[in-house]
Design a protein around this motif. Sequence first.
Motif, PDB file in Angstrom:
ATOM      1  N   GLY A  44       0.786  -1.217   0.071  1.00 46.53           N
ATOM      2  CA  GLY A  44      -0.131  -0.012  -0.072  1.00 46.53           C
ATOM      3  C   GLY A  44       0.829   1.261   0.028  1.00 46.53           C
ATOM      4  O   GLY A  44       0.358   2.313   0.278  1.00 46.53           O
ATOM      5  N   GLU A  47      -0.283   4.203  -2.560  1.00 46.86           N
ATOM      6  CA  GLU A  47      -1.439   4.872  -2.012  1.00 46.86           C
ATOM      7  C   GLU A  47      -0.696   6.167  -0.781  1.00 46.86           C
ATOM      8  O   GLU A  47      -0.959   7.280  -1.007  1.00 46.86           O
ATOM      9  N   GLN A  48       0.019   5.551   0.104  1.00 50.46           N
ATOM     10  CA  GLN A  48       0.656   6.366   1.181  1.00 50.46           C
ATOM     11  C   GLN A  48       1.615   7.451   0.838  1.00 50.46           C
ATOM     12  O   GLN A  48       1.467   8.660   1.157  1.00 50.46           O
ATOM     13  N   ILE A  51      -0.240   9.144  -3.721  1.00 50.99           N
ATOM     14  CA  ILE A  51      -1.277   9.614  -3.870  1.00 50.99           C
ATOM     15  C   ILE A  51      -1.856  10.453  -2.747  1.00 50.99           C
ATOM     16  O   ILE A  51      -2.484  11.504  -3.171  1.00 50.99           O
ATOM     17  N   MET A  52      -1.731  10.011  -1.699  1.00 48.11           N
ATOM     18  CA  MET A  52      -2.485  10.657  -0.398  1.00 48.11           C
ATOM     19  C   MET A  52      -1.839  12.100   0.009  1.00 48.11           C
ATOM     20  O   MET A  52      -2.561  12.950   0.104  1.00 48.11           O
ATOM     21  N   GLU A  71      -5.193   7.638  -9.173  1.00 47.72           N
ATOM     22  CA  GLU A  71      -4.817   6.060  -9.267  1.00 47.72           C
ATOM     23  C   GLU A  71      -3.979   6.022 -10.556  1.00 47.72           C
ATOM     24  O   GLU A  71      -3.404   4.929 -10.735  1.00 47.72           O
ATOM     25  N   TYR A  74      -0.343   4.504 -10.220  1.00 42.86           N
ATOM     26  CA  TYR A  74       0.055   2.818 -10.157  1.00 42.86           C
ATOM     27  C   TYR A  74       0.532   2.623 -11.653  1.00 42.86           C
ATOM     28  O   TYR A  74       1.080   1.443 -11.676  1.00 42.86           O
TER      29      TYR A  74
END
Length: 457
Positions: A44, A47-48, A51-52, A71, A74
Amino acid sequence: MMVTNKLKNFLDPYKSVSIAPLVIFRIIFGALMTFGIIRFVAKGWVEQMYIMPKFYFGYLGFEWVKPLPGEWMYLPFGLMILAAVGIAIGAFYRYSTIIFFVCFSYVELLDKSNYLNHYYFISLVAFLMIWVPAASAYSFDTTIRKKPILEKVPAWTIGIIKFQLACVYVFAGIAKLESDWLFEAQPLKIWLQAHRDMPVFGNLLTKSWVAFFFSWFGCIYDLFIAFFLLNKKTRPFAYTTVIIFHFVTWYLLPIGIFPWVMIFSTLIFFSAEFHQKILNYISKLVNFKKALSPQTFHTPKYVNLLLVLFIFIQLLVPFRYLLSPGNLFWHEEGFRFSWRVMLMHKEGTATFFVRDKNSGGEIEIDNTRYLAPIQIDQMATQPDMILQYAQYLKQKFKDTVLVYGEDSIQLKDPSIHAQIYVSLNGRPSQAFVQKKHDLSSIQYDFSHRNWLEPFKP
């Protein structure tokens, strides 16, 4: 005369040598990168880390490198997985190496909060892999795509990878020749204490002499291991030491797959006969074609120039810290990209304020509203990131309303201030940045960071 000729032959970068070590390195590198990227996605971390976050700490001169929206981040990781598989099996090799290098370097340039020495190492190796003919035997390209097969390659194609591995070790050893590491066993004392609850060995790791043993052994290991690997007589002992050393560091320290990368990558120091035995075994499993009329690899002139420039940069960059006065671990000018592996433990608390220049009214900033946890931790101790964050806050609060108490002020040109305290290698926390500075007015460049508070040993 005979000794001189042997030395010249040993050092000749264009001497023809077996391609076997290069092929095995290609397979190992591709396989490890495939596993590493899949692991990164599965945990993950895309994402961490990409993206966040609302803000990214770009490298000086590379602030234009931005993350893909949502997204779509990715996508480069998916391309890296495909490219790493392509490298391992030697499929569309040149395209695979270029794609992997570009995507991996792109991701690493997005945010210096995530900088690690082994990520830098992987980028460099991926770059080198573009220029060497590692898929010219025992590969998809030679078996399926009918590409020419090589049995021999110039010695530089293997030597340049050995050089890069040696740089990591030797410069890491040179970096350890400093007082905190050798005479205080820091930061190892701190990190080993964290394992006091480990079964069997936990109590031993709390002993001061153990930290000193690891510190001195680590320094000697880094300084000399590459030279022992180069010597045929000492190589088996040296490689056994490599395995033990990196297994222990993997078990005790949170550095991901880097120890395994080093364990398997250093196999390239072994003889061509050793690697050929491995390839013979693989050939029993996969029907690789043999060369009917082996081709010769000719090194283009532009590659020669590129390699000379690459070597020069790799030898020069780790010493750039000598241009800056003061404690390197405090101001960190020239710290990155210099193979200072696990040498520093810094903890900091950073409180930022937005102030109205006219009235002097100010509010305290909640860093968690704008930064991810890892960004907060890294920013609090790294001066260049502190300046970047200050610039971000200035733009964030420009032309906004500042509310404090019962009053409100329209901010036209806010100033950004911070009170920051830092502990270095177990020392008591001390002032790092004082509130008197308007950090948003300080230029973010390579100049000396004289706005930091002096380091107190």
